[in-house]
Design a protein around this motif. Sequence first.
Motif, PDB file in Angstrom:
ATOM      1  N   THR A  48      -6.503   5.655  -8.206  1.00  0.00           N
ATOM      2  CA  THR A  48      -7.671   6.113  -7.584  1.00  0.00           C
ATOM      3  C   THR A  48      -7.470   6.738  -6.125  1.00  0.00           C
ATOM      4  N   LEU A  49      -7.417   8.021  -6.039  1.00  0.00           N
ATOM      5  CA  LEU A  49      -7.327   8.692  -4.713  1.00  0.00           C
ATOM      6  C   LEU A  49      -8.574   8.603  -4.115  1.00  0.00           C
ATOM      7  N   GLY A  50      -8.777   7.862  -2.915  1.00  0.00           N
ATOM      8  CA  GLY A  50     -10.142   8.159  -2.409  1.00  0.00           C
ATOM      9  C   GLY A  50     -10.011   9.237  -1.272  1.00  0.00           C
ATOM     10  N   LEU A  51     -11.127   9.899  -1.194  1.00  0.00           N
ATOM     11  CA  LEU A  51     -11.320  11.075  -0.243  1.00  0.00           C
ATOM     12  C   LEU A  51     -12.321  10.838   0.764  1.00  0.00           C
ATOM     13  N   VAL A  52     -11.999  10.342   2.102  1.00  0.00           N
ATOM     14  CA  VAL A  52     -13.034  10.111   3.066  1.00  0.00           C
ATOM     15  C   VAL A  52     -13.242  11.112   3.898  1.00  0.00           C
ATOM     16  N   GLY A  53     -14.484  11.216   4.504  1.00  0.00           N
ATOM     17  CA  GLY A  53     -14.729  12.606   5.831  1.00  0.00           C
ATOM     18  C   GLY A  53     -16.036  12.215   5.821  1.00  0.00           C
ATOM     19  N   GLU A  54     -16.425  12.691   7.048  1.00  0.00           N
ATOM     20  CA  GLU A  54     -17.780  12.846   7.406  1.00  0.00           C
ATOM     21  C   GLU A  54     -18.452  14.281   6.972  1.00  0.00           C
ATOM     22  N   VAL A 230      -5.665   6.524  -0.094  1.00  0.00           N
ATOM     23  CA  VAL A 230      -6.782   7.136   0.636  1.00  0.00           C
ATOM     24  C   VAL A 230      -6.407   8.147   1.476  1.00  0.00           C
ATOM     25  N   ALA A 231      -7.293   9.348   1.306  1.00  0.00           N
ATOM     26  CA  ALA A 231      -6.903  10.708   2.028  1.00  0.00           C
ATOM     27  C   ALA A 231      -8.199  10.843   2.962  1.00  0.00           C
ATOM     28  N   VAL A 232      -7.906  11.210   4.403  1.00  0.00           N
ATOM     29  CA  VAL A 232      -9.058  11.332   5.120  1.00  0.00           C
ATOM     30  C   VAL A 232      -8.897  12.688   5.605  1.00  0.00           C
ATOM     31  N   MET A 233     -10.326  13.247   5.641  1.00  0.00           N
ATOM     32  CA  MET A 233     -10.250  14.629   5.930  1.00  0.00           C
ATOM     33  C   MET A 233     -11.227  14.996   7.188  1.00  0.00           C
ATOM     34  N   TYR A 234     -10.856  15.797   7.998  1.00  0.00           N
ATOM     35  CA  TYR A 234     -11.567  16.221   9.232  1.00  0.00           C
ATOM     36  C   TYR A 234     -11.666  17.651   9.440  1.00  0.00           C
ATOM     37  N   GLY A 236     -12.077  20.073   7.489  1.00  0.00           N
ATOM     38  CA  GLY A 236     -11.351  20.873   6.622  1.00  0.00           C
ATOM     39  C   GLY A 236      -9.818  20.576   6.144  1.00  0.00           C
ATOM     40  N   ARG A 237      -9.460  19.698   6.763  1.00  0.00           N
ATOM     41  CA  ARG A 237      -7.606  19.628   6.715  1.00  0.00           C
ATOM     42  C   ARG A 237      -7.742  17.734   6.312  1.00  0.00           C
ATOM     43  N   ILE A 238      -6.789  17.566   5.684  1.00  0.00           N
ATOM     44  CA  ILE A 238      -6.617  16.173   5.378  1.00  0.00           C
ATOM     45  C   ILE A 238      -5.457  15.754   6.642  1.00  0.00           C
ATOM     46  N   VAL A 239      -6.023  14.694   7.464  1.00  0.00           N
ATOM     47  CA  VAL A 239      -5.324  14.414   8.603  1.00  0.00           C
ATOM     48  C   VAL A 239      -4.531  13.118   8.318  1.00  0.00           C
ATOM     49  N   GLU A 240      -4.684  12.246   7.051  1.00  0.00           N
ATOM     50  CA  GLU A 240      -4.094  11.191   7.049  1.00  0.00           C
ATOM     51  C   GLU A 240      -3.946  10.923   5.522  1.00  0.00           C
ATOM     52  N   ILE A 241      -3.010  10.343   4.822  1.00  0.00           N
ATOM     53  CA  ILE A 241      -2.893   9.815   3.435  1.00  0.00           C
ATOM     54  C   ILE A 241      -2.093   8.904   3.565  1.00  0.00           C
ATOM     55  N   ALA A 242      -2.380   7.777   2.759  1.00  0.00           N
ATOM     56  CA  ALA A 242      -1.533   6.391   2.791  1.00  0.00           C
ATOM     57  C   ALA A 242      -2.131   5.445   1.631  1.00  0.00           C
ATOM     58  N   PRO A 243      -1.282   4.561   1.253  1.00  0.00           N
ATOM     59  CA  PRO A 243      -1.758   3.615   0.375  1.00  0.00           C
ATOM     60  C   PRO A 243      -2.905   2.839   1.009  1.00  0.00           C
ATOM     61  N   ARG A 244      -3.949   2.385   0.266  1.00  0.00           N
ATOM     62  CA  ARG A 244      -5.310   1.871   0.960  1.00  0.00           C
ATOM     63  C   ARG A 244      -4.863   0.815   2.140  1.00  0.00           C
ATOM     64  N   HIS A 253      -3.544   8.126  12.369  1.00  0.00           N
ATOM     65  CA  HIS A 253      -4.186   9.302  13.116  1.00  0.00           C
ATOM     66  C   HIS A 253      -5.337   8.601  13.886  1.00  0.00           C
ATOM     67  N   PRO A 254      -5.600   9.198  15.053  1.00  0.00           N
ATOM     68  CA  PRO A 254      -6.343   8.611  16.054  1.00  0.00           C
ATOM     69  C   PRO A 254      -8.098   8.972  15.452  1.00  0.00           C
ATOM     70  N   TYR A 255      -8.181   9.853  14.753  1.00  0.00           N
ATOM     71  CA  TYR A 255      -9.388   9.931  13.922  1.00  0.00           C
ATOM     72  C   TYR A 255      -9.683   8.765  12.907  1.00  0.00           C
ATOM     73  N   THR A 256      -8.647   8.714  12.142  1.00  0.00           N
ATOM     74  CA  THR A 256      -8.701   7.613  11.339  1.00  0.00           C
ATOM     75  C   THR A 256      -9.135   6.182  11.889  1.00  0.00           C
ATOM     76  N   GLU A 257      -8.412   6.257  13.092  1.00  0.00           N
ATOM     77  CA  GLU A 257      -8.873   4.867  13.862  1.00  0.00           C
ATOM     78  C   GLU A 257     -10.233   4.656  14.242  1.00  0.00           C
ATOM     79  N   ALA A 258     -10.482   5.848  14.922  1.00  0.00           N
ATOM     80  CA  ALA A 258     -11.914   6.127  15.309  1.00  0.00           C
ATOM     81  C   ALA A 258     -12.862   5.760  14.175  1.00  0.00           C
ATOM     82  N   LEU A 259     -12.788   6.414  13.131  1.00  0.00           N
ATOM     83  CA  LEU A 259     -13.593   6.578  12.181  1.00  0.00           C
ATOM     84  C   LEU A 259     -13.980   4.937  11.345  1.00  0.00           C
TER      85      LEU A 259
END
Lengths: 332, 338
Positions: A48-54, A230-234, A236-244, A253-259
């Motif tokens: 299950t690949l999660g795709l998160v973003g605002e 999980v992949a994190v989008m910001y 229009g781009r994927i900024v980070e992707i890693a096992p959960r 990525h600083p965005y993932t951390e802030a999110l």
Amino acid sequence: MIGEGNNTFLDVSHISKTFFASRGLFMPQHGRIHAVQDVTFTVHRGETLGLVGESGCGKSTLARLLVRLMEPDSGAIMLEGKNIYHFDRRMMLHFRRRVQIIFQDPMSSLNPRMTVGRIIAEPLKIHGIVARRNVKERVNELLHMVGLQPDAAQRYPHEFSSGQRQRIGIARALSLQPECIIADEPVSSLDVSIQAQILNLLAELQEKFHLTYVFISHDLSVVKHISTRVAVMYAGRIVEIAPRSQLYETPIHPYTEALLSAVPIPDPAITKKRVRLSGEPPRLDKAMHGCVFFHRCPIAKETICALNTPVLEEKRQGHWAACFLQPNAPAA
Amino acid sequence: MNACLLEVKNLCTILQSDSGIARVVDNVSFQVHSGETLALVGESGCGKTMTAFSLMRLLPSPPCIIAGGTALLGGEDLLTLPEKKMRQIRGNRIAMVFQEPLTSLNPVFRIGDQIAEVLHVHRGMNKKDARERAVELLRDVGIPSPESRIFSYPHQLSGGMRQRVMIAMALACDPALLIADEPTTALDVTVQAQIMELFQSLQRRKTMGILLITHDLGIVAETAHTVAVMYAGTIVEYTDVMSLFRRPLHPYTQGLLDSLPRPEVKRLRPIPGMVPPLDNLPNGCRFHTRCSFADKRCREQEPELLPFSGNSAQQIHLVRCWQYDAHMSAANIPVSSS
């Protein structure tokens, strides 16, 4: 390529999509919205690949590109060595049997003038995978699978609650026995107790049919619960992707951390340090130079981040991030 | 505990429709103290918003009728005040922030003028002073370059910025009580964090009481002092935030907490079934159709919201459930004031 191997189901490479928006009735100029930019990742079989973003980060556009409800401007999605954007009608029909999509708002994706039975039977008839006389039986079986009563087949979508409608959407997606389901915000409009019911149903179906999911959501705790990667989008781009667990416990990525730090935790005893982000996500209608997160990034360096766009790099094993400043370190 | 700002007692609101009469708010009692946040939590249709709208007297009548109860704000009963007096209170002593700022801001007026209108109406300020104050207010809520922003129209702002404008407008007259109805539901999580922080810092500075309506237990845990859990029009549990999360008593509250997604469990334990329609509630306890502890009494008799004495004596912990009948203290006060 990221995570290349035998268990790759979909291999998405350098996919981009730009929309042209007119700026009102009497203004002929057109704006470009770069909804998805140079996105590369793979979907592994059975995960299950999660795709998160605002909102507005391009998640839903990406979902539609994955099932070819839209054509990209560039890039390819490979399924067993073949680019799905080169499929002809017949191959596309076959592809649809293998990859299905469910949407956020079932009310707008279920035809209000068709009974639930017809809605679920339609794909069966189009693809002709069940003999006509067995269609009814199969529909009942599907309804049972998603926890609805057989009499639901005679009723119309508006007679159901939103949670039940989502079950209908899932039944329709399952009707063709797909290998992979792209779920675009499937629980976002549901109350928490109903959301839990649907999440359990999705997990149960995955076990039973060995399904692969791409689960798109803005809700980080839902994605954390259901995903294996999980992949994190910001912007229009994927900024980070890693096992959960790596993504949630040691984000790079600083965005993932802030999110992650912005998510309120349902435990009053926990007071956490918040990485405060100023400002808002960038508008996607302007050409951007440098890192998409540059303007809000707490660690950005003008000399590096404003000039070039970082690409995803494997910073740790299986853990990819697009950031110039975070070092490429071996797993701790 | 701080001074009691708003005391709501036995509020009842009914909704008349073709299909019958629904008691959308049924015997709801709570208190909001200054400098504190009371969260009304529940799922859609549980009566949270109807409670807030009843207090503000914003419900159209018919079909909605406030059938009973009192809501005392500084000695005045909001539910029976004449409309003219109520208008002086709305936006002045009580302000409200709604879920969707785009529908509550007027699209054809500049935001500066909309904020200035509040000051003009309630404070009698002239145009120039009101505009200056509007700039200050926008700066307070963290809008960059407010001097030029006051000339923007709502559609020119992002969702987070619009919600800040709504908050600035709500705060224009230094309200004693702020009612925030799902203020961050339409916003992204990073913007939500900014707005919730803004609420908290404003509350600390102005000792405002906040009635926060939300479905998000994460937000409740982080910002509320006291929590009222609503189900099908009634309060089923009422306590301080720590007790609610540490020792939830009502099976519905327990079900809500068990429904929260967690990575450490493979399967969640959702509450079975659905909320019953409000015009056709089951007999007895409203939750019994979904409750795994329900017995004969639950199906026949409706429990009352009573203090649970199993908790330490200092904390109020009210629950509406027969399970705790034996633990109920003798004093049958619906909401004890302390």
